[in-house]
Design a protein around this motif. Sequence first.
Motif, PDB file in Angstrom:
ATOM      1  N   LYS A 190       0.866  -1.179   0.000  1.00 34.95           N
ATOM      2  CA  LYS A 190       0.000   0.000   0.000  1.00 34.95           C
ATOM      3  C   LYS A 190       0.901   1.227   0.000  1.00 34.95           C
ATOM      4  O   LYS A 190       1.862   1.306   0.761  1.00 34.95           O
ATOM      5  CB  LYS A 190      -0.941   0.010   1.209  1.00 34.95           C
ATOM      6  CG  LYS A 190      -1.972  -1.086   1.172  1.00 34.95           C
ATOM      7  CD  LYS A 190      -3.110  -0.832   2.118  1.00 34.95           C
ATOM      8  CE  LYS A 190      -4.152  -1.935   1.937  1.00 34.95           C
ATOM      9  NZ  LYS A 190      -5.378  -1.678   2.665  1.00 34.95           N
ATOM     10  N   ARG A 192       1.300   5.468   0.113  1.00 37.04           N
ATOM     11  CA  ARG A 192       0.758   6.791   0.457  1.00 37.04           C
ATOM     12  C   ARG A 192       1.614   7.808  -0.274  1.00 37.04           C
ATOM     13  O   ARG A 192       2.838   7.853  -0.091  1.00 37.04           O
ATOM     14  CB  ARG A 192       0.785   7.024   1.967  1.00 37.04           C
ATOM     15  CG  ARG A 192       0.106   8.334   2.396  1.00 37.04           C
ATOM     16  CD  ARG A 192      -0.083   8.369   3.914  1.00 37.04           C
ATOM     17  NE  ARG A 192      -0.827   9.529   4.328  1.00 37.04           N
ATOM     18  CZ  ARG A 192      -0.296  10.602   4.920  1.00 37.04           C
ATOM     19  NH1 ARG A 192       1.022  10.647   5.171  1.00 37.04           N
ATOM     20  NH2 ARG A 192      -1.047  11.623   5.277  1.00 37.04           N
ATOM     21  N   GLY A 205      -2.834  10.698  -1.111  1.00 39.13           N
ATOM     22  CA  GLY A 205      -3.680   9.639  -1.638  1.00 39.13           C
ATOM     23  C   GLY A 205      -3.101   8.283  -1.304  1.00 39.13           C
ATOM     24  O   GLY A 205      -1.877   8.128  -1.198  1.00 39.13           O
ATOM     25  N   GLY A 207      -3.205   3.934  -2.135  1.00 37.53           N
ATOM     26  CA  GLY A 207      -3.594   2.979  -3.156  1.00 37.53           C
ATOM     27  C   GLY A 207      -2.722   1.746  -3.135  1.00 37.53           C
ATOM     28  O   GLY A 207      -1.641   1.735  -2.538  1.00 37.53           O
ATOM     29  N   SER A 209      -1.250   0.549  -5.625  1.00 39.21           N
ATOM     30  CA  SER A 209      -0.144   0.764  -6.555  1.00 39.21           C
ATOM     31  C   SER A 209       0.181   2.251  -6.548  1.00 39.21           C
ATOM     32  O   SER A 209      -0.641   3.077  -6.112  1.00 39.21           O
ATOM     33  CB  SER A 209      -0.509   0.306  -7.969  1.00 39.21           C
ATOM     34  OG  SER A 209      -1.467   1.170  -8.541  1.00 39.21           O
ATOM     35  N   VAL A 212      -2.445   4.183  -8.677  1.00 34.47           N
ATOM     36  CA  VAL A 212      -3.728   4.409  -8.004  1.00 34.47           C
ATOM     37  C   VAL A 212      -3.589   5.469  -6.922  1.00 34.47           C
ATOM     38  O   VAL A 212      -4.452   6.351  -6.768  1.00 34.47           O
ATOM     39  CB  VAL A 212      -4.262   3.082  -7.420  1.00 34.47           C
ATOM     40  CG1 VAL A 212      -5.489   3.338  -6.539  1.00 34.47           C
ATOM     41  CG2 VAL A 212      -4.612   2.110  -8.533  1.00 34.47           C
ATOM     42  N   ALA A 213      -2.484   5.409  -6.169  1.00 32.39           N
ATOM     43  CA  ALA A 213      -2.276   6.385  -5.100  1.00 32.39           C
ATOM     44  C   ALA A 213      -2.074   7.795  -5.670  1.00 32.39           C
ATOM     45  O   ALA A 213      -2.547   8.780  -5.095  1.00 32.39           O
ATOM     46  CB  ALA A 213      -1.073   5.977  -4.254  1.00 32.39           C
ATOM     47  N   GLN A 215      -3.366   8.937  -8.478  1.00 35.23           N
ATOM     48  CA  GLN A 215      -4.684   9.406  -8.920  1.00 35.23           C
ATOM     49  C   GLN A 215      -5.505   9.887  -7.724  1.00 35.23           C
ATOM     50  O   GLN A 215      -6.183  10.921  -7.792  1.00 35.23           O
ATOM     51  CB  GLN A 215      -5.439   8.289  -9.657  1.00 35.23           C
ATOM     52  CG  GLN A 215      -4.800   7.829 -10.948  1.00 35.23           C
ATOM     53  CD  GLN A 215      -4.997   8.805 -12.091  1.00 35.23           C
ATOM     54  OE1 GLN A 215      -5.447   9.932 -11.903  1.00 35.23           O
ATOM     55  NE2 GLN A 215      -4.657   8.380 -13.300  1.00 35.23           N
ATOM     56  N   ALA A 216      -5.424   9.138  -6.613  1.00 31.71           N
ATOM     57  CA  ALA A 216      -6.172   9.534  -5.414  1.00 31.71           C
ATOM     58  C   ALA A 216      -5.652  10.850  -4.855  1.00 31.71           C
ATOM     59  O   ALA A 216      -6.422  11.713  -4.409  1.00 31.71           O
ATOM     60  CB  ALA A 216      -6.081   8.429  -4.365  1.00 31.71           C
TER      61      ALA A 216
END
Length: 236
Positions: A190, A192, A205, A207, A209, A212-213, A215-216
Amino acid sequence: MARRRPNTDELLKRLDYRFERKELLQEALTHVSAPNAGGQSYQRLEFLGDRVLGLAIAEMLYQAFPRAPEGELSRRLAELVRRESCAEIAEAWDVGPHVRLGAGEALSGERKNQTILADVAEAIIGAVFLDGGWEPARALVERSFKDLLHAPRRPLRDPKSALQEWAQGQGLPAPTYTVVEQTGPDHAPKFRIMVKVKGKEGAFGMGASKRVAEQAAARSLLLQERVWTEEEHGVA
């Protein structure tokens, strides 16, 4: 045995419109393959309705998203007037049973054909415009598309691209992304990540990956700067 054509009263109720020139509705429901179409298929009305729909949606978007830049408005417009969206509206109106088709097309299930349904939806909008003018046509579009306006079926753009575009529009350097923490086992990590834009407070964010993180994190910064709103862009 000939198929009995359904009564159009229910369709008119769903449209919430009464035609003075009922022949316009019949033309809007007539496929080129229909017996005795005589050149009066929905194609010309579809051409007109496509333009009416585009203008009506553009006006709705302009009013609904006062802070959205031209690029976002254009993407939203393209999403709303695409074939799949128009077909969804036609299905909500339940126009399929009312479409006049040739025997072969009817037997092959063309009443559910997405292209035909989308064309008929636009033709009906064109017919309302010819019959009643701009206001009734605009009102029909507003009633029918208002739910899709704030709930596009596809992402308009990803948060990283939106943040990059926004930063450029502000005359700022490109956003930077930094991994601030990685937890979990190697097979299920995970991440951050913090994103920074010059002169702005960083946002974070999480995620499974880095992508994904990131994008968040980008989405968090867009919300933080009120470029995006929860109502307009939903949950990440």
